[in-house]
Structure formats: structure tokens, C-alpha cells
Scaffold this active site. Structure first.
Site, mmCIF file in Angstrom:
data_model
loop_
_atom_site.group_PDB
_atom_site.id
_atom_site.type_symbol
_atom_site.label_atom_id
_atom_site.label_comp_id
_atom_site.label_asym_id
_atom_site.label_seq_id
_atom_site.Cartn_x
_atom_site.Cartn_y
_atom_site.Cartn_z
ATOM 1 N N VAL A 1 0.875 -1.205 -0.141
ATOM 2 C CA VAL A 1 0.076 -0.011 -0.070
ATOM 3 C C VAL A 1 0.832 1.196 -0.132
ATOM 4 C CG1 VAL A 1 -1.695 1.410 1.285
ATOM 5 C CG2 VAL A 1 -1.954 -1.112 1.136
ATOM 6 N N SER B 1 5.522 4.098 5.623
ATOM 7 C CA SER B 1 5.877 2.948 6.058
ATOM 8 C C SER B 1 5.619 1.648 4.959
ATOM 9 C CB SER B 1 5.338 2.609 7.193
ATOM 10 O OG SER B 1 3.969 2.407 7.177
ATOM 11 N N CYS B 2 5.185 1.924 3.749
ATOM 12 C CA CYS B 2 4.629 1.048 2.876
ATOM 13 C C CYS B 2 5.946 0.390 2.150
ATOM 14 C CB CYS B 2 3.756 1.629 1.849
ATOM 15 S SG CYS B 2 4.591 2.871 0.832
ATOM 16 N N GLY B 3 7.109 0.833 2.412
ATOM 17 C CA GLY B 3 8.122 0.148 1.607
ATOM 18 C C GLY B 3 8.506 0.715 0.250
#
Length: 275
Positions: free
Chosen positions: A109, A114-116
Site C-alpha cells: 500500500v 511505512s509502505c516500503g
């Protein structure tokens, strides 16, 4: 339903003299968003407009584009071990035929830091997921004079901010400066989701020809939400991030920062702003 504000005792020092008094604070509570009964996300928000917040978030995720995509939005009863309703868990039921995204700890997402995903991957994610890809062709024009008036108009309708001093706000305007909607929240991204979610519920997406004004900075996340809702102009009273500018240039979004009176910086889409 939680309260928008709460009262707390504070020690106030003025002129070297201390005294106690009650102070009004903005409420902050978690909201868990579930999709067809499965947990999807948790956000810290100011209670109110929770259903709009939930569906607006799902517009940003590329799950929803029209009111008909939603069968129902409900608070989850029995959310605690005691079986009580906290009004802090919302379940969005998709209409038949609407694709359910992958819901797992490994899902990619792109709506949070923080989704990468970052950089080009984030830009690609927005471009491939948006349901309203014609943003660059939106013919709207807005004058610099009108843009310069919008922060004062937003400030004039920030009712909870006047009582707490602790809220962000997002407002939707027409190109002529007419106020179409305004929402406040402890999170600037939540305020935008509430704007977008209300528009979806009212069948007004995409929001072509509109100007979105945010009370703080213009992050990638806010630019992404504008693009996903089909909003052609995003203005902020503070600075944009570099990735927000990259997204604006790639998608055709007009991005204005440091909007203070008649002073402003246009980072992308300057052809829409007339002098």
C-alpha cells in the site's frame, strides 16, 4: 461516538504568575478501517465524519471511485471483549463485483510512509491505480488573486481550530473561490480523506475543476490523494516535498506552495494559474 473536543486542567503562566484553568483540546482516537469485515488500516483521527474518512481512504487506495462501489458503511458492534460498540471500528462493505484488494501484512500500500515504496515506485503505483487518469487534460484556470484569498476563507470556517488551536484543515473550492466543503482533523491526511469521501458519497467524483487547499505542507501523500480524486489544483500554505512535486509533474496536477496572501510558489502546472 467520540467527542471532537475534550476538557483538561492546565497550569497557565502569564507574566510570571501561575494559575489553573480548564483548556479545550482536540480529541484524538484510533479508527480501524475494515473492508468486507477484514482489518485494513488504523489511523489516528478526530472523531466525526468517520464513514467519509473510511471511504475517502479507499479512494486513495484505488479501491473505490463511485458511490455505487459501496454497499454499506457501518460501525462494528461488539468491537471490545465486553461486546460494546466503541465507534472506533468502521466496516466498509463493497458492492457486488467490486474487486477486493489483497489484504495482508505483505501488501504494498503506497498511502503511508511505512509502505516500503518510495521514489519512482510510488509514482508508478499512483499512475497505475488511479481511476481518473485524465487529470492533465482538466481545463480549469484559477487566478492568482483568487488563490491568495483562499487561506483566509479557510481560516474563517475552522470552528474547532478556534477552540483548540490543534487541528489541520482541508477545504475544497471552485475555481472562482466558492467554498464547496471543509473538514478538520488532527491528521491533515484524514481531513483530505473526509473531503474526498464525502464527495464519493454524494456522487461527485472525480472532482474536476476544483481547488484543494490544505492548512499545512503538501506531502506526497496529499498530492496522491488529490490525484486519486481527480482534483486538478492542490494548494498549501507551507512547502511541498520533492516527491509531491515529482508526482504533480508526472500526473498533471497543479501544485502551489507557500500560499500566503498574494505570494505563492507554483511548483507544477503553472499554466492553470492566471495573473
Amino acid at each position: 461516538m467520540g467527542r471532537v473536543t475534550e476538557r483538561r486542567r492546565v497550569v497557565r503562566i502569564r507574566g510570571g504568575v501561575a494559575g489553573t484553568r480548564p483548556d479545550t483540546l482536540v480529541a484524538e482516537e484510533p479508527l480501524e478501517i475494515r473492508l468486507n469485515g477484514k482489518p485494513l488500516a488504523i489511523t489516528m483521527r478526530t472523531p466525526g465524519d468517520d464513514f467519509a474518512l473510511a471511504v475517502g481512504f479507499l479512494v486513495s487506495e484505488g479501491v473505490l471511485a463511485h458511490a455505487s462501489d459501496v454497499q454499506a458503511v457501518t460501525y462494528c458492534e461488539g468491537a471490545t471483549d465486553e461486546g460494546t460498540n466503541t465507534y472506533n471500528v468502521v466496516n466498509v462493505h463493497l458492492a457486488a463485483g467490486v474487486a477486493l484488494p489483497d489484504i495482508s501484512l505483505e501488501r504494498n500500500v503506497y498511502t503511508t510512509s511505512s509502505c516500503g515504496l518510495c521514489g519512482k515506485a510510488s509514482l508508478d503505483a499512483v499512475r497505475t491505480a488511479t481511476r481518473f487518469p485524465g487529470l492533465a487534460a482538466d481545463p480549469v484556470r484559477v487566478s492568482a488573486a483568487v488563490l491568495g484569498e483562499l487561506p483566509d476563507r479557510l481560516r474563517a470556517v475552522q470552528k474547532v481550530f478556534d477552540r483548540t488551536g490543534g487541528l489541520h484543515a482541508a477545504a475544497l473550492f471552485s475555481a472562482r473561490g466558492e467554498l464547496l466543503d471543509v473538514r478538520e482533523d488532527v491528521g491533515r491526511h484524514n481531513a483530505v480523506d473526509k473531503i474526498v469521501g464525502r464527495a464519493l458519497q454524494d456522487g461527485r467524483l472525480p472532482l474536476g475543476g476544483a481547488v484543494l487547499l490544505v492548512s499545512g505542507r503538501a506531502s506526497f501523500e496529499l498530492a496522491q490523494k488529490a490525484v486519486m480524486a481527480g482534483i486538478p489544483v492542490l494548494a498549501a500554505v507551507s512547502a511541498p516535498s520533492s516527491l509531491a512535486v515529482d508526482l504533480a509533474l508526472e500526473s498533471g496536477l497543479t501544485l502551489v506552495g507557500f500560499l500566503r496572501g498574494q505570494d505563492m510558489n507554483i511548483y507544477a502546472g503553472e499554466e492553470r494559474v492566471t495573473l
